[in-house]
Write an enzyme that holds these catalytic residues in place. Structure first.
Site, mmCIF file in Angstrom:
data_model
loop_
_atom_site.group_PDB
_atom_site.id
_atom_site.type_symbol
_atom_site.label_atom_id
_atom_site.label_comp_id
_atom_site.label_asym_id
_atom_site.label_seq_id
_atom_site.Cartn_x
_atom_site.Cartn_y
_atom_site.Cartn_z
ATOM 1 N N ASP A 172 7.184 -6.350 -7.117
ATOM 2 C CA ASP A 172 7.758 -5.483 -6.084
ATOM 3 C C ASP A 172 8.905 -4.656 -6.683
ATOM 4 O O ASP A 172 8.997 -3.443 -6.470
ATOM 5 C CB ASP A 172 8.265 -6.360 -4.930
ATOM 6 N N HIS A 257 3.528 1.409 -2.922
ATOM 7 C CA HIS A 257 3.468 0.743 -1.615
ATOM 8 C C HIS A 257 2.378 1.348 -0.726
ATOM 9 O O HIS A 257 1.734 0.627 0.037
ATOM 10 C CB HIS A 257 4.827 0.792 -0.913
ATOM 11 N N HIS A 260 -0.781 -0.131 -1.859
ATOM 12 C CA HIS A 260 -0.747 -1.532 -1.391
ATOM 13 C C HIS A 260 -1.199 -1.611 0.073
ATOM 14 O O HIS A 260 -2.085 -2.384 0.431
ATOM 15 C CB HIS A 260 0.665 -2.089 -1.527
#
Ligand SMILES: [Zn+2]
Length: 367
Positions: A172, A257, A260
């Site tokens: 992350d 992200h 993701h």
């Protein structure tokens, strides 16, 4: 956009045994506290924390976290906090317990203390909370208006958790600087208040996050696997929790992200941690922005060394169909997706092609 803005928690304190000091940090915030405790620590850590609060003159009522940061769970915490007249909410646990605490505190109008027990996300420092359905399906993000008043990080507690959490947190955190750069180049708004231009401070923190990962990530992973608390582990806990949290909130996220989020339309990805999917998303982002090959190679080798996914097959998508990849591309392109903060023109086809290509490059084959 002519205004730049920066925000963050009022205090961040990290070190071995820090949780024993909870009373000292909670007392100035309120004499009545709501304590939300992850079920795993209900029998072990809760009595110690309650005793520390009592000793500091804080009257606490404790709730065992139900496991999901859902509307129902948040409402239960709000009701308990109001009934007790809590001026401060203390959340102890993983990202979902802390998000529940932050959102509940926001509704009650209370101050916030977060005590993370793993270093797998940057939730402890951020002013954002994520709501899920009771079944665990992503619902929405709540802007709590303020960051936690105190983030109390007990590194001894964190190094006792499985090392996969620390590695996932590094996945992350790996996205932080690359995504900050996307946002700077595309002149997007950050997540402070209603959104400002990023500050020099925010960008410098995102860069420091990257440098710390590259310097200490591998050594920290090796130590954490054996439960050893070294300076490298302390540095990585700070990078995953503080630097990544400040970096993303003050600069913004982008396609790591966004991809993701889009990949979650395919069921096999549900079995992986957030940071693991984001790590693969970083490789896709570098292909999408067509960054120099050395950058891709650096991120790839980092992920490989930490056992983070680098290929579709690593996410259970070894035989993913062209139709499913097209669905992922479409999902990424939805309005409001963070993918749009990359500084390049996008189509669903381009996103899907870059994902497959990133995976092929990681295989070592021709793309
Ligand atoms: Zn993230």
């Amino acid at each position: 956009m002519t205004q730049r803005g920066y925000g963050g928690p009022l205090r961040y304190v990290q070190g071995p045994g820090t949780v024993a000091d909870i009373g000292r940090y909670a007392a100035p915030l309120g004499s009545r506290a709501l304590l939300i405790v992850d079920g795993f620590f209900w029998d072990t850590l809760r009595p110690e924390i309650e005793a520390a609060l009592t000793q500091a003159g804080v009257s606490a009522v404790s709730l065992r976290f139900g496991g999901e940061s859902s509307e129902t769970e948040i409402a239960r915490c709000v009701a308990a906090g109001r009934e007790h007249g809590a001026g401060v909410v203390i959340g102890l646990g993983g990202g979902k317990a802390l998000d529940t605490g932050k959102i509940a505190a926001f509704h009650i109008g209370a101050r916030i203390v977060t005590v993370p027990t793993i270093a797998s996300t940057d939730s402890p420092t951020s002013s954002l909370g994520v709501v899920y359905s009771p079944e665990g399906v992503y619902d929405r993000v709540v802007r709590c208006g303020r960051n936690p008043d105190v983030v109390l990080v007990d590194s001894e507690l964190i190094v006792q958790a499985p090392a996969r959490f620390l590695a996932s947190g590094m996945g992350d955190a790996l996205s932080t600087w690359y995504e900050a750069r996307s946002n700077i180049e595309s002149r997007s708004r950050n997540y402070i208040g209603e959104g400002y231009a990023a500050s020099i401070g925010g960008y410098a923190i995102a860069r420091a996050c990257h440098d710390t990962l590259m310097r200490d990530g591998r050594a920290a992973f090796a130590a954490a696997k054996a439960g050893r608390l070294t300076p490298a582990v302390e540095n990585i806990i700070e990078a995953n929790t503080l630097l990544s949290g400040l970096g993303f909130e003050n600069c913004g996220v982008s396609a790591a992200h966004g991809i993701h989020d889009a990949l979650t339309v395919l069921e096999p990805t549900h079995h992986f941690f957030h940071g693991e999917k984001v790590a693969f998303g970083v490789l896709c982002l570098l292909v999408l922005e067509n960054r120099p090959p050395e950058e891709f190679a650096e991120a790839l080798s980092f992920c490989r060394d930490l056992g983070l996914p680098t290929k579709l097959a690593d996410l259970g998508l070894g035989d993913v169909s062209a139709t499913d990849m097209a669905r992922v591309g479409e999902a990424a392109m939805l309005p409001g997706s963070v993918v749009h903060s990359v500084p390049v023109d996008l189509t669903a086809r381009k996103i899907a092609d870059c994902i497959v290509t990133a995976s092929a490059l990681a295989e070592g084959g021709s793309a």
